[in-house]
Scaffold this motif. Structure first.
Motif, short mmCIF file in Angstrom:
data_model
loop_
_atom_site.label_atom_id
_atom_site.label_comp_id
_atom_site.label_asym_id
_atom_site.label_seq_id
_atom_site.Cartn_x
_atom_site.Cartn_y
_atom_site.Cartn_z
N ARG A 191 0.85 -1.18 0.00
CA ARG A 191 0.00 0.00 0.00
C ARG A 191 0.89 1.23 0.00
O ARG A 191 1.90 1.25 0.70
N GLN A 192 0.50 2.21 -0.79
CA GLN A 192 1.33 3.42 -0.88
C GLN A 192 1.49 4.07 0.48
O GLN A 192 0.51 4.23 1.22
N ASN A 193 2.72 4.43 0.82
CA ASN A 193 3.09 5.08 2.08
C ASN A 193 2.82 4.22 3.32
O ASN A 193 2.75 4.72 4.43
N GLN A 194 2.64 2.93 3.11
CA GLN A 194 2.44 2.01 4.24
C GLN A 194 3.48 0.91 4.14
O GLN A 194 4.01 0.65 3.08
N PRO A 195 3.76 0.27 5.28
CA PRO A 195 4.79 -0.79 5.23
C PRO A 195 4.32 -2.02 4.46
O PRO A 195 3.13 -2.30 4.41
N GLN B 130 -0.53 -16.28 9.16
CA GLN B 130 -0.03 -15.19 9.97
C GLN B 130 0.24 -13.99 9.08
O GLN B 130 0.39 -14.15 7.87
N ALA B 131 0.29 -12.81 9.70
CA ALA B 131 0.60 -11.62 8.92
C ALA B 131 1.70 -10.87 9.63
O ALA B 131 1.80 -10.89 10.85
N SER B 132 2.56 -10.22 8.85
CA SER B 132 3.66 -9.51 9.47
C SER B 132 4.19 -8.43 8.53
O SER B 132 4.09 -8.56 7.32
N TYR B 133 4.75 -7.37 9.12
CA TYR B 133 5.45 -6.39 8.30
C TYR B 133 6.87 -6.90 8.08
O TYR B 133 7.33 -7.79 8.78
N VAL B 134 7.54 -6.30 7.12
CA VAL B 134 8.89 -6.75 6.82
C VAL B 134 9.82 -5.54 6.81
O VAL B 134 9.49 -4.50 6.26
N THR B 135 10.99 -5.69 7.42
CA THR B 135 11.96 -4.59 7.42
C THR B 135 12.78 -4.62 6.14
O THR B 135 12.69 -5.56 5.36
N THR B 136 13.59 -3.57 5.96
CA THR B 136 14.39 -3.44 4.74
C THR B 136 15.30 -4.65 4.54
O THR B 136 15.61 -5.03 3.42
N SER B 137 15.75 -5.26 5.65
CA SER B 137 16.66 -6.39 5.51
C SER B 137 15.95 -7.72 5.43
O SER B 137 16.58 -8.77 5.49
N ASN C 204 6.16 -4.21 14.30
CA ASN C 204 6.18 -2.77 14.47
C ASN C 204 5.98 -2.06 13.13
O ASN C 204 6.78 -2.20 12.22
N VAL C 205 4.91 -1.27 13.05
CA VAL C 205 4.57 -0.59 11.80
C VAL C 205 5.74 0.28 11.34
O VAL C 205 6.05 0.36 10.16
N ARG C 206 6.40 0.94 12.32
CA ARG C 206 7.40 1.93 11.94
C ARG C 206 8.69 1.30 11.41
O ARG C 206 9.45 1.93 10.70
N GLN C 207 8.91 0.04 11.78
CA GLN C 207 10.13 -0.61 11.30
C GLN C 207 9.98 -1.22 9.91
O GLN C 207 10.95 -1.57 9.28
N GLY C 208 8.74 -1.33 9.47
CA GLY C 208 8.49 -1.96 8.18
C GLY C 208 9.00 -1.11 7.03
O GLY C 208 9.04 0.11 7.13
N TRP C 209 9.39 -1.76 5.98
CA TRP C 209 9.84 -1.05 4.77
C TRP C 209 8.61 -0.43 4.10
O TRP C 209 7.61 -1.09 3.88
#
Lengths: 172, 320
Positions: B33-37, B45-52, B58-63
């Motif tokens: 989603r634009q401007n979202q991680p 399961q669902a999860s955000y993913v970091t740059t690495s 954590n929403v803020r750590q997501g790419w």
């Protein structure tokens, strides 16, 4: 004798320079025409065939003279690379790359570069509108190019010869 | 999976390849989603993913997906030609090579009271299509009676493996199995999901004797196939509209077996839907297969006969 050969060389090269400059004026309308036909084909491919841009570009690129056709072929090539470039970048890079091979001017280049912002990024109706607009623009420039050709082509050709003659006379 | 990764912009590609292997292998959805991680969904399961490529809650750590990535992504999935996808944009999803489906959302453009397409696309849901051969093994024995294929309705909530099961049934019928000889199968693939066709060519294995009518409305498509391809079995996904019901009636009375699916969590719920309820009342279907996610996608909750009585393996007519 040496003098005579020298003057002949000067006269010949000056004439050739005049010819070349004159040819630039003669080539511009021809290339503009080719470009217009290419865009016309693109419109048909998009509006009636819904052909993906990549395929349409290859088709057009192969059929057009290579100065203009090259732009389309390069753009198609860039679209196929793994770097996943945006359409706009593909098109604009291709235009920049091939521009020196054409005799077209900055006005034409700007029109083409602008087309890059919309190519492939909207529905058929919208694409048609943008292509038509571009073609109208180019047609105006073609008109202008023809007028210039009438005015300057022969002038530069004779000017080259006469200029050469002047130098020769001054030297003798 | 490879096809999907290849068509994503470089940063997303890197993140996905850096995901832990067990996550990557069980990926179900990639949500952008634009401007979202970036969000991945895998084994329920669902999860955000970091740059690495690390999973994070954590929403803020997501790419985060920027507008530039969105443009590139659209360019890539449309092959630089959004205009060639007008029909797909009207339906709201695009099927890409490999049979994966990309759902899209954004600003809808209306014309004359109808959806004309989607502009300013900002959300993507990449659903990884997984072929699970053998999913139909458990239900196949129930689908025949006296050598004939029975009309069957598969009932299931979303993402419980309904389409996978339907595809595997189509494939098994087309190849032939220990339960029956091979049949001519006709698939009406309105949403290009069953066969995952790209340029008319099925990307999934739907069997050697299968004809696919891609992107065709179900009701019209069923009639077309009966006339043009004389199938033994018709397969259609997500039945529900009035005209679908009529087409099923027509097909059944033309001597063609129909196997189709519908959204719903159980038979009672489906019976309440106008079209399906009517078909059930008139005993159009001889078998009902209900799916759930109880033991992972594709759990068979129950198989029922025309009078909605549950069937057990022992009750099969020939096994007693």
């Amino acid at each position: 004798m040496v003098k005579l050969i020298g003057s002949a060389i000067i006269l010949f090269s000056a004439t050739m320079v005049g010819w070349q400059v004159g040819k630039l004026y003669a080539m511009r309308p021809v290339q503009l025409r080719t470009l217009l036909i290419a865009l016309q084909m693109l419109e048909t491919e998009i509006v009636y065939g819904s052909t993906p841009l990549h395929r349409a570009f290859v088709k057009i690129g192969r059929r057009m003279a290579k100065e203009i056709g090259g732009i389309f072929l390069t753009a198609a090539e860039l679209m196929g690379t793994a770097e996943a470039l945006s359409t706009q970048v593909c098109w604009q890079t291709a235009v920049e790359q091939h521009w020196s091979q054409t005799v077209l001017r900055k006005e034409e280049k700007d029109v083409l570069l602008n087309l890059g912002y919309v190519l492939g990024s909207s529905d058929r109706h919208d694409q048609q509108k943008h292509l038509r607009l571009t073609m109208t623009h180019l047609r105006g420039l073609e008109e202008e190019a023809r007028l210039e050709q009438g005015k300057y082509e022969n002038m530069y050709k004779s000017l080259g010869f006469l200029g050469g003659l002047l130098v020769v006379i001054l030297m003798l | 999976m490879k096809e999907i990764i290849a068509m994503l912009p470089a940063p997303i590609r890197q993140i996905l390849t850096a995901l832990p292997a067990e996550v990557r292998d069980s990926l179900e959805e990639i949500r952008l989603r634009q401007n979202q991680p970036l969000e991945v969904r895998y084994s329920q399961q669902a999860s955000y993913v970091t740059t690495s490529g690390q999973l994070t809650a954590n929403v803020r750590q997501g790419w985060t997906l920027t507008e530039e990535h969105v443009t590139k992504l659209i360019n890539q999935i449309s092959q630089h030609s959004l205009y060639a996808l007008e029909e797909e944009l009207k339906r709201g999803y695009i099927t890409v090579a490999g049979g994966h489906r990309i759902g899209i959302a954004g600003k809808v453009v209306m014309e004359g009271g109808e959806v004309k397409g989607i502009r300013d696309i900002t959300s993507f849901n990449i659903r990884i299509a997984r072929e699970k051969k053998g999913a139909a093994q458990q239900v196949l024995p129930f689908l025949f009676q006296g050598g004939k294929v029975l009309n069957t309705l598969i009932v299931s909530p979303p993402s419980c493996g309904k389409t996978t099961l339907l595809r595997d049934i189509a494939r098994s019928l087309s190849y032939g199995s220990e339960w029956s000889s091979s049949r001519k199968v006709g698939i009406v693939d309105e949403r290009s999901e069953l066969a995952g066709s790209v340029n008319g060519v099925p990307q999934r294995d739907v069997g050697p004797r299968t004809d696919v009518l891609d992107a065709c409305p179900k009701a019209v498509g069923m009639m077309m196939l009966i006339r043009s391809m004389s199938p033994d079995v018709l397969i259609a996904d997500e039945i529900g509209r009035t005209e679908d019901g009529e087409a099923i009636w027509e097909a059944i009375h033309a001597g063609v077996a129909v196997i189709c699916s519908a959204h719903g969590s159980d038979l009672q719920e489906v019976a309440l839907r106008p079209t399906l309820g009517k078909l059930m009342q008139h005993r159009a279907f001889s078998r009902y297969i209900v799916l759930s996610r109880q033991h992972g996608a594709g759990t068979i909750q129950g198989i029922y006969d025309a009078s909605l009585a549950p069937l057990e393996r022992e009750n099969l007519p020939w096994s007693s």
